[in-house]
Design a protein around this motif. Structure first.
Motif, PDB file in Angstrom:
ATOM      1  N   GLU A 143       0.845  -1.193   0.000  1.00 19.46           N
ATOM      2  CA  GLU A 143       0.000   0.000   0.000  1.00 19.46           C
ATOM      3  C   GLU A 143       0.878   1.239   0.000  1.00 19.46           C
ATOM      4  O   GLU A 143       2.074   1.149   0.229  1.00 19.46           O
ATOM      5  N   PRO A 144       0.285   2.412  -0.242  1.00 18.60           N
ATOM      6  CA  PRO A 144       1.069   3.651  -0.174  1.00 18.60           C
ATOM      7  C   PRO A 144       1.667   3.853   1.220  1.00 18.60           C
ATOM      8  O   PRO A 144       1.154   3.339   2.218  1.00 18.60           O
ATOM      9  N   GLY A 184       1.684   6.408   3.225  1.00 15.55           N
ATOM     10  CA  GLY A 184       0.645   6.879   4.136  1.00 15.55           C
ATOM     11  C   GLY A 184       1.110   7.967   5.094  1.00 15.55           C
ATOM     12  O   GLY A 184       2.269   8.019   5.504  1.00 15.55           O
ATOM     13  N   ARG A 185       0.182   8.824   5.462  1.00 17.86           N
ATOM     14  CA  ARG A 185       0.499   9.929   6.372  1.00 17.86           C
ATOM     15  C   ARG A 185       0.839   9.431   7.769  1.00 17.86           C
ATOM     16  O   ARG A 185       1.694   9.986   8.449  1.00 17.86           O
ATOM     17  N   ALA A 186       0.159   8.389   8.216  1.00 15.63           N
ATOM     18  CA  ALA A 186       0.387   7.915   9.586  1.00 15.63           C
ATOM     19  C   ALA A 186       1.828   7.438   9.762  1.00 15.63           C
ATOM     20  O   ALA A 186       2.472   7.745  10.774  1.00 15.63           O
ATOM     21  N   SER A 187       2.341   6.699   8.760  1.00 12.75           N
ATOM     22  CA  SER A 187       3.722   6.209   8.863  1.00 12.75           C
ATOM     23  C   SER A 187       4.701   7.371   8.927  1.00 12.75           C
ATOM     24  O   SER A 187       5.675   7.345   9.691  1.00 12.75           O
ATOM     25  N   GLY A 218       2.613  14.761   7.801  1.00  9.80           N
ATOM     26  CA  GLY A 218       2.537  13.558   6.966  1.00  9.80           C
ATOM     27  C   GLY A 218       2.572  13.854   5.482  1.00  9.80           C
ATOM     28  O   GLY A 218       2.302  12.974   4.660  1.00  9.80           O
ATOM     29  N   PRO A 259       3.083  10.613   1.000  1.00  9.26           N
ATOM     30  CA  PRO A 259       2.154   9.589   1.508  1.00  9.26           C
ATOM     31  C   PRO A 259       1.550   8.702   0.426  1.00  9.26           C
ATOM     32  O   PRO A 259       1.131   7.587   0.712  1.00  9.26           O
ATOM     33  N   ASP A 260       1.518   9.184  -0.827  1.00  8.42           N
ATOM     34  CA  ASP A 260       0.893   8.391  -1.892  1.00  8.42           C
ATOM     35  C   ASP A 260       1.860   7.458  -2.612  1.00  8.42           C
ATOM     36  O   ASP A 260       1.451   6.719  -3.519  1.00  8.42           O
ATOM     37  N   VAL A 281       3.993   4.316  -3.383  1.00 10.88           N
ATOM     38  CA  VAL A 281       4.100   2.877  -3.094  1.00 10.88           C
ATOM     39  C   VAL A 281       5.559   2.505  -3.394  1.00 10.88           C
ATOM     40  O   VAL A 281       6.004   2.560  -4.541  1.00 10.88           O
TER      41      VAL A 281
END
Lengths: 130, 149
Positions: free
Chosen positions: B19-20, B22-25, B43, B96-97, B99
């Protein structure tokens, strides 16, 4: 001519900081938290993940050369282990600036006894246009 | 150095995130490192060294040490493994987008003797990180050292 030395970035690394980094990087190696695993290897405290020094150096460089500088190269060699509860100091000296590119010599020291944790180390950054 | 080890040079391993990023990561990494950059904390942009951390999508079982990231599983009896260092080149920031695909190549295994007279094997690997469009994000040359116990 002496090189420009930046104000060091100082961080005390407690076990919760290490747990947070382990979580953020999915690095569950027992060296970073497991007392029995450590004792079997003659170590009395959890070992700080070396890769975090790369992250700290990147943060320090941004502070020294400004938020619009762009880190393009970062190289470092590990010299000694750092343990939970120790304080580290990221040091940097500006080696040169030429054609909008800054080269910085780096090292990471342990404050408590002065031993080198990371050295040699260096970085290159692209500086914003005036 | 054994012939079996020498034959491993040139091996590759490729891991693509499911998955991408991501902002959380990104935010979690920024918080864990005490990063105050607003773009990292929001993020929006990954801190530069985050892209080189790929354990989360290596999809490997945890080993006896608890480690679940990329490894070559080299057979070096009677040696302990220590990290030598890294050389990162950052080509383009990750967001965040993205992959991310990490492509590891085992570049070299060299035998040396350290200052204490102990034999060492220095294993050099190169990781190349790209996104789903083939955009080069970073490279990471990593040295691992097996030291005679």
């Amino acid at each position: 001519m002496s090189k420009l030395e930046f104000a060091p970035l100082v961080r005390r690394i407690e076990l919760p900081d290490m747990v947070a980094y382990a979580g953020a990087t999915w690095d569950w190696h027992r060296l970073h938290y497991d007392p029995a695993y450590l004792a079997a290897r003659g170590l009395d405290r959890p070992v700080v993940d070396g890769q975090v020094f790369g992250a700290y150096l990147a943060i320090a460089l941004r502070g020294w050369l400004g938020p619009d500088s762009v880190l393009t190269d970062l190289s470092f060699r590990f010299r000694s282990l750092v343990f939970a509860g120790e304080t580290i100091r990221c040091r940097g000296e500006l080696r040169s600036v030429q054609d909008g590119v800054a080269d910085v010599d780096l090292r990471v020291e342990v404050v408590e006894d002065g031993r080198l944790a990371v050295a040699p180390a260096s970085a290159r950054l692209r500086l914003p246009h005036e | 150095m054994t012939p079996a080890l020498a034959a491993r040079v040139g091996e590759e391993a490729v891991y693509t995130a499911p998955e991408p990023l991501g902002r959380a990561s990104i935010r979690y990494f920024a918080l864990a490192t005490g990063d105050s950059d607003p773009a990292h904390l929001a993020g929006d942009v990954a801190p530069p060294t985050l892209v080189c951390e790929t354990n989360q999508y290596a999809d490997r079982p945890r080993d006896a040490d608890g480690f679940a990231g990329h490894r070559w599983d080299l057979d070096v009896p009677g040696a302990r493994l220590v990290r030598g260092g890294n050389t990162y080149r950052f080509h383009s920031p990750a967001g965040p987008d993205d992959v991310i695909t990490a492509r590891w190549r085992l570049d070299d295994i060299a035998e040396r003797t350290n200052g204490a007279g102990k034999r060492m094997l220095i294993v050099t690997s190169l990781a190349t990180y790209t996104n789903q469009d083939g955009r080069l994000l970073a490279t990471n040359e990593e040295a691992l050292i097996y030291v005679e116990a």
